[in-house]
Design a protein around this motif. Structure first.
Motif, short mmCIF file in Angstrom:
data_model
loop_
_atom_site.label_atom_id
_atom_site.label_comp_id
_atom_site.label_asym_id
_atom_site.label_seq_id
_atom_site.Cartn_x
_atom_site.Cartn_y
_atom_site.Cartn_z
N UNK A 1 51.27 1.80 5.24
CA UNK A 1 50.60 2.64 4.13
C UNK A 1 50.40 1.66 2.50
N UNK A 2 51.94 1.68 2.57
CA UNK A 2 52.08 1.42 1.56
C UNK A 2 51.53 0.07 0.42
N UNK B 1 49.38 3.14 -3.24
CA UNK B 1 49.95 3.62 -3.87
C UNK B 1 50.73 5.14 -3.12
N UNK B 2 51.64 5.34 -2.72
CA UNK B 2 51.87 6.21 -2.07
C UNK B 2 52.88 6.97 -3.34
N UNK C 1 57.17 7.29 -5.87
CA UNK C 1 55.95 6.65 -5.48
C UNK C 1 56.33 5.29 -5.13
N UNK C 2 55.39 4.84 -3.79
CA UNK C 2 56.09 3.60 -3.16
C UNK C 2 54.56 2.84 -2.69
N UNK C 3 55.12 1.61 -3.13
CA UNK C 3 53.84 0.86 -2.86
C UNK C 3 54.64 -0.77 -2.83
N UNK D 1 61.76 6.08 1.09
CA UNK D 1 61.05 6.85 -0.17
C UNK D 1 60.37 8.52 0.55
N UNK D 2 60.91 8.69 1.37
CA UNK D 2 60.40 9.90 2.21
C UNK D 2 61.21 11.19 1.99
N UNK D 3 60.94 12.40 1.37
CA UNK D 3 61.88 13.39 0.97
C UNK D 3 61.98 14.39 1.78
#
Length: 333
Positions: free
Chosen positions: A279-280, A284-285, A181-183, A193-195
């Motif tokens: 984007x974040x 909320x990614x 989760x990224x905000x 935050x990147x898989x």
């Protein structure tokens, strides 16, 4: 109908990738794929019969060491990839798309749209456009909008061209898959935050991008980009640690064997980390969300040749594999 993947000595970079596959008549399931094309069913390997690929990404940090161990265990039963159907690697909750993010592409557009009365030579206009791009990269913000998960289809599935789409066009892109989760994350922190990464072809009907009945409103991304199957995704997610530099990958699209797009992600105005961070700032990614990073020059509008029935698109990004999709004209309602 689908276009089957061709065998290759190494399908992608790194020791494994995460995929969603199925037997010809069975349900889709999360799988670990080796570069040699061997598939391990993660439901049985992890002892969770109802496991989904999205659930794996929800626990990405916890499961990643386990996936490495499974990839290195040669004693586990594996199935040839050629015996299975490959689906889109994940069903994301959210899709974020970006436009005008390749320097050369935007410069080409600037040159193609000469204002009435502008008689300056192309070299002067190109230099002007390059200066604008430099200023944009330094001072402006990425252009990001949302897409629909229902537009996603598999990397080898047929793409149906709607009867109403007058100018369907291709847009091959590097796609970022979120793993935490990224905000409101910073650019410096965004890579954590990147898989992983995959390939997307963000099809667009150029004729419906702008509303003719309401020109003051601007772009209509719902109509132009979100028909079912307009976003072929995959074939799999290559973990971020296996991609040395996402900002230095070759993006290549061939149409019926002829190269139409061939550009490095070096040409992106806003790099991957900046795109995710931006984007974040608003949204909320969530794990499994997909962030498309824009498409390089060489779209159909550039060549004066749009998609039509029977076309086969082959899209490749360095280290991520290849997707192949056939275009099929929509039949009568």
């Amino acid at each position: 109908m689908s276009v089957k993947p061709e065998p290759a000595s190494a399908l992608f970079a790194g020791p494994f990738a995460l995929a969603t596959v199925s037997a010809p008549d069975g349900p889709a399931f999360p799988a670990l794929v080796t570069p040699e094309g061997r598939v391990l069913d993660l439901r049985s390997a992890l002892g969770e019969e109802r496991l989904t690929t999205l659930a794996v990404l929800d626990r990405w940090e916890t499961l990643l060491p386990r996936l490495h161990a499974l990839a290195g265990d040669s004693g586990l039963p594996r199935t040839p990839l050629t015996d299975l159907r490959v689906h889109a690697p994940v069903e994301p909750r959210q899709v974020f798309q970006s436009g005008a993010n390749y320097r050369q592409h935007v410069i080409d557009l600037h040159l193609a749209h000469r204002a009435p009365g502008d008689e300056r030579p192309d070299d002067e206009r190109r230099a002007e456009a390059a200066e604008i791009m430099d200023r944009r990269a330094a001072e402006d913000l990425p252009y990001v909008f949302t897409g629909l998960p229902s537009a996603i289809t598999g990397p080898y599935d047929d793409v149906v061209l709607p009867a109403w789409a007058e100018q369907p066009d291709w847009e091959l892109e590097l796609a970022v898959v979120i793993g935490r989760p990224a905000h409101q994350v910073s650019v410096a922190d965004a890579p954590r935050y990147v898989a992983g990464y995959t390939i997307a072809n963000d099809l667009t009907d150029r004729a419906t991008v702008f509303r003719r009945d309401m020109p003051q409103i601007g772009t209509d991304w719902l109509r132009s980009k979100n028909a079912p199957g307009f976003t072929p995704l995959g074939p799999w997610i290559v973990p971020a640690e296996s991609v040395a530099d996402p900002d230095d990958l070759r993006v290549t699209l061939k149409l019926n064997g002829e190269t139409m797009q061939d550009e490095s992600t070096k040409d992106m105005i806003f790099k991957v980390a900046r795109m995710v961070s931006y984007a974040s700032r608003t949204a909320r990614l969530l794990p499994g969300d997909v962030v498309l990073t824009g498409s390089p020059s060489g779209n159909g509008m550039h060549w004066g040749r749009l998609l039509r029935d029977g076309d086969v698109m082959e899209g490749t990004v360095t280290g991520l594999g290849t997707q192949r999709t056939r275009c099929v004209a929509e039949g009568p309602a």
